[in-house]
Design an enzyme around this catalytic site. Sequence first.
Site, PDB file in Angstrom:
ATOM      1  N   HIS A   5      -6.135   8.073   1.312  1.00  0.00           N
ATOM      2  CA  HIS A   5      -6.609   6.786   0.833  1.00  0.00           C
ATOM      3  C   HIS A   5      -7.668   7.041  -0.237  1.00  0.00           C
ATOM      4  O   HIS A   5      -7.484   7.903  -1.085  1.00  0.00           O
ATOM      5  CB  HIS A   5      -7.103   5.945   2.004  1.00  0.00           C
ATOM      6  CG  HIS A   5      -6.003   5.565   2.955  1.00  0.00           C
ATOM      7  ND1 HIS A   5      -6.215   4.965   4.172  1.00  0.00           N
ATOM      8  CD2 HIS A   5      -4.655   5.736   2.880  1.00  0.00           C
ATOM      9  CE1 HIS A   5      -5.064   4.758   4.793  1.00  0.00           C
ATOM     10  NE2 HIS A   5      -4.097   5.222   4.023  1.00  0.00           N
ATOM     11  N   GLN A  61       9.787   0.721   6.454  1.00  0.00           N
ATOM     12  CA  GLN A  61       8.448   0.270   6.849  1.00  0.00           C
ATOM     13  C   GLN A  61       7.615   0.041   5.591  1.00  0.00           C
ATOM     14  O   GLN A  61       7.531   0.918   4.727  1.00  0.00           O
ATOM     15  CB  GLN A  61       7.756   1.310   7.729  1.00  0.00           C
ATOM     16  CG  GLN A  61       6.364   0.884   8.193  1.00  0.00           C
ATOM     17  CD  GLN A  61       5.590   2.019   8.841  1.00  0.00           C
ATOM     18  OE1 GLN A  61       5.172   2.962   8.174  1.00  0.00           O
ATOM     19  NE2 GLN A  61       5.416   1.940  10.161  1.00  0.00           N
ATOM     20  N   HIS A  83       3.711  -1.141   4.373  1.00  0.00           N
ATOM     21  CA  HIS A  83       2.321  -1.442   4.722  1.00  0.00           C
ATOM     22  C   HIS A  83       1.782  -2.413   3.691  1.00  0.00           C
ATOM     23  O   HIS A  83       1.612  -2.061   2.519  1.00  0.00           O
ATOM     24  CB  HIS A  83       1.510  -0.138   4.741  1.00  0.00           C
ATOM     25  CG  HIS A  83       0.045  -0.348   4.955  1.00  0.00           C
ATOM     26  ND1 HIS A  83      -0.888   0.645   4.711  1.00  0.00           N
ATOM     27  CD2 HIS A  83      -0.672  -1.423   5.382  1.00  0.00           C
ATOM     28  CE1 HIS A  83      -2.102   0.193   4.977  1.00  0.00           C
ATOM     29  NE2 HIS A  83      -1.995  -1.054   5.374  1.00  0.00           N
ATOM     30  N   MET A 119      -6.343   8.996   5.543  1.00  0.00           N
ATOM     31  CA  MET A 119      -5.195   9.789   5.972  1.00  0.00           C
ATOM     32  C   MET A 119      -5.227  11.106   5.209  1.00  0.00           C
ATOM     33  O   MET A 119      -5.728  11.161   4.082  1.00  0.00           O
ATOM     34  CB  MET A 119      -3.874   9.072   5.717  1.00  0.00           C
ATOM     35  CG  MET A 119      -3.589   7.919   6.633  1.00  0.00           C
ATOM     36  SD  MET A 119      -1.917   7.247   6.366  1.00  0.00           S
ATOM     37  CE  MET A 119      -1.833   6.056   7.701  1.00  0.00           C
ATOM     38  N   HIS A 127       0.841  -1.196   0.000  1.00  0.00           N
ATOM     39  CA  HIS A 127       0.000   0.000   0.000  1.00  0.00           C
ATOM     40  C   HIS A 127       0.871   1.238   0.000  1.00  0.00           C
ATOM     41  O   HIS A 127       0.660   2.176  -0.767  1.00  0.00           O
ATOM     42  CB  HIS A 127      -0.921  -0.011   1.214  1.00  0.00           C
ATOM     43  CG  HIS A 127      -1.848   1.164   1.277  1.00  0.00           C
ATOM     44  ND1 HIS A 127      -1.499   2.362   1.856  1.00  0.00           N
ATOM     45  CD2 HIS A 127      -3.106   1.327   0.807  1.00  0.00           C
ATOM     46  CE1 HIS A 127      -2.505   3.204   1.752  1.00  0.00           C
ATOM     47  NE2 HIS A 127      -3.495   2.605   1.130  1.00  0.00           N
ATOM     48  N   HIS A 128       1.871   1.279   0.901  1.00  0.00           N
ATOM     49  CA  HIS A 128       2.855   2.353   0.875  1.00  0.00           C
ATOM     50  C   HIS A 128       4.096   1.931   1.640  1.00  0.00           C
ATOM     51  O   HIS A 128       4.081   0.935   2.384  1.00  0.00           O
ATOM     52  CB  HIS A 128       2.283   3.677   1.430  1.00  0.00           C
ATOM     53  CG  HIS A 128       2.011   3.675   2.904  1.00  0.00           C
ATOM     54  ND1 HIS A 128       0.762   3.475   3.434  1.00  0.00           N
ATOM     55  CD2 HIS A 128       2.837   3.865   3.959  1.00  0.00           C
ATOM     56  CE1 HIS A 128       0.818   3.542   4.757  1.00  0.00           C
ATOM     57  NE2 HIS A 128       2.070   3.772   5.102  1.00  0.00           N
ATOM     58  N   HIS A 159      -0.740  12.453   0.285  1.00  0.00           N
ATOM     59  CA  HIS A 159      -1.161  11.078   0.572  1.00  0.00           C
ATOM     60  C   HIS A 159      -2.530  11.080   1.232  1.00  0.00           C
ATOM     61  O   HIS A 159      -2.736  11.718   2.265  1.00  0.00           O
ATOM     62  CB  HIS A 159      -0.165  10.367   1.484  1.00  0.00           C
ATOM     63  CG  HIS A 159      -0.580   8.960   1.828  1.00  0.00           C
ATOM     64  ND1 HIS A 159      -0.610   7.939   0.899  1.00  0.00           N
ATOM     65  CD2 HIS A 159      -1.006   8.410   2.992  1.00  0.00           C
ATOM     66  CE1 HIS A 159      -1.017   6.825   1.482  1.00  0.00           C
ATOM     67  NE2 HIS A 159      -1.278   7.080   2.747  1.00  0.00           N
TER      68      HIS A 159
END
Length: 347
Positions: free
Chosen positions: A226, A154, A156, A300, A77-78, A224
Amino acid sequence: MQSVAHSGSLVSLVVVMVFATIWPSAESYQVDKYSLLMPNVRPKKMDLYLCTPIRIDPSKSYFIVGFEPKAHGHTSHHMLLYGCSEPGSEDPVWNCGEMQMASSKHKSYMHSNPCKSGSNIMYAWARDAPTLKLPNGVGFKVGGDSQINYLVLQVHYHRMFKDDETDNSGIYLHYTEQQLDKQAGVYLLATNGRIPPNAIEHMETSCPLYEIGKVIHPFAYRVHTHELGKVVAGYRVKNINKDVQKWDLLGKRDPMTPQMFYPIENNITVESGDILAARCTMESRRDTVTKIGATSDDEMCNFYVMYWVEGTEPLEQQLCVSEGFPRYYWDSDPYLTNIPDEEASIL
């Protein structure tokens, strides 16, 4: 740079990276490449956030001058890249999402934050964004006498993997050992709050920069959201006199386009006393409230500003978060005037 042994502990290793010159280019310095990738992980639940670290050689400074993503939107997703003084865990991989998400019955990975101390967001990727190359002479300083001793990736993952699937998404870091005078940083504007059902709502934030003691040169921005995001806009707000403010656009974008860092076309600087402000225009056709949160079903509202400073360190503060709807609006902020209400929500 140094790698991290994937055996449950962080150890100093001989450099194991393969050097590859990728731009002979306009730079007057050698640029090499290092792979920071997930070590063939297998997410066992939806909306899982996983982190993996590398330790940076403390004996010398490096400058990261480009980010080449190795990821695809159908899997990731990111991604975020953090610079840390200390990583959130000594494990080779850990669950670094929200605590409520980590409490699931699927406990393949221990839970911790991306960073234990000294957290800095350096890069963000989503929606199949391409490689980002920083301006000539600008770089993120890591290792040596900087506060960034580790890099933590990180990712997602928004879907559950099958038993025979693994993933090694990540980032190829383009870097130089040449010492650069212009240090890069990232400032993130974000909101909390919620979006009502079947409504168009503005999620807004403003961030005064008091006594920063340096001149900031923004050169790229990233938006950013969704699925509900329609337009995201960011501004530098400067006080002209007691009653008049000038709003200069840093960037405006449809967040459904590739969520990469786009160049800031205007030659704008940010100084002490200026304000950074952002708005996400959201449109919900859902019959339920959508909250700001970490899962794909949440929302977000983020506006990233990538900048450089010359001959000094980047800002200590890297994040500004408003309460969002229904507690915060630009209109209710006594420090904002001349608000470009219509312009901020149209492309």
